[in-house]
Every structure is written in C-alpha cells, then in structure tokens.
Motif scaffolding. Sequence first.
Motif, PDB file in Angstrom:
ATOM      1  N   THR A   1      -4.004   2.626   2.885  1.00 57.36           N
ATOM      2  CA  THR A   1      -2.745   2.214   2.274  1.00 57.36           C
ATOM      3  C   THR A   1      -2.589   0.705   2.369  1.00 57.36           C
TER       4      THR A   1
ATOM      5  N   ARG B   1      -4.819  -0.891  -0.167  1.00 55.16           N
ATOM      6  CA  ARG B   1      -4.248  -0.739  -1.507  1.00 55.16           C
ATOM      7  C   ARG B   1      -3.134  -1.753  -1.747  1.00 55.16           C
ATOM      8  N   ALA B   2      -2.285  -1.940  -0.743  1.00 51.08           N
ATOM      9  CA  ALA B   2      -1.176  -2.890  -0.870  1.00 51.08           C
ATOM     10  C   ALA B   2      -1.709  -4.319  -1.012  1.00 51.08           C
TER      11      ALA B   2
ATOM     12  N   GLU C   1       4.373   5.074  -0.622  1.00 51.06           N
ATOM     13  CA  GLU C   1       3.765   5.488  -1.894  1.00 51.06           C
ATOM     14  C   GLU C   1       4.658   5.105  -3.070  1.00 51.06           C
TER      15      GLU C   1
ATOM     16  N   LEU D   1       4.323   1.395  -3.670  1.00 53.27           N
ATOM     17  CA  LEU D   1       3.055   1.081  -4.334  1.00 53.27           C
ATOM     18  C   LEU D   1       3.087   1.481  -5.810  1.00 53.27           C
TER      19      LEU D   1
END
Length: 92
Positions: free
Chosen positions: A6, A9-10, A52, A55
């Motif tokens: 995560t 991804r960020a 989530e 994102l």
Amino acid sequence: MASRETRLRALALYKELHRLGREYPDPSYDFHGRMRKLFEKNRTLTDKDEIENALKLGEYIKNETLALYSLRKYRHLKRMYPPGSSSTTDSS
C-alpha cells in the motif's frame, strides 16, 4: 498500519501526480500544493478501507488530469486546421 504494498502504491501515485502536475495548464491552481496537502492529510490513515478509498480518489484525479491534457491537445489540433477543411474527398 499500512502494508508495504500500500505504501509503495501511494508513493507511485504521488510520483505520477507530481509528474502530471508539471504540465497543468493553470498555474494559479497550485496543483502540487493541493496534491501535497491531500497526501499529508491522509498520511495518518490506518483503516485499510479508508486507505483504499484515498488511493482510489488519487487514481480518479490522475485519470481526470490525463483526460484534461488529452482534451487540451485535441483542441489545439482542431485549431491548427481551418474551418471547413475536410479530410474526406468527394469522388463524384
């Protein structure tokens, strides 16, 4: 606590948005400043669903910015050709 995936991804999303913001057409909008504030505001999120959702919002902003750039390029190309000129020819 956010997982490593995560976090990566960020960070990738932040980098993509930062690159996209370089070409933002309106300098008075302060794209980088607003983007940074959003990421800093969501820095302390711990719930996986909230992370989530944040994102997904970032991805939405990225896609809308890309669409804005595509539209700007299309409009520029449209202005380059005089009105009434057509790429099709009459064969009759």
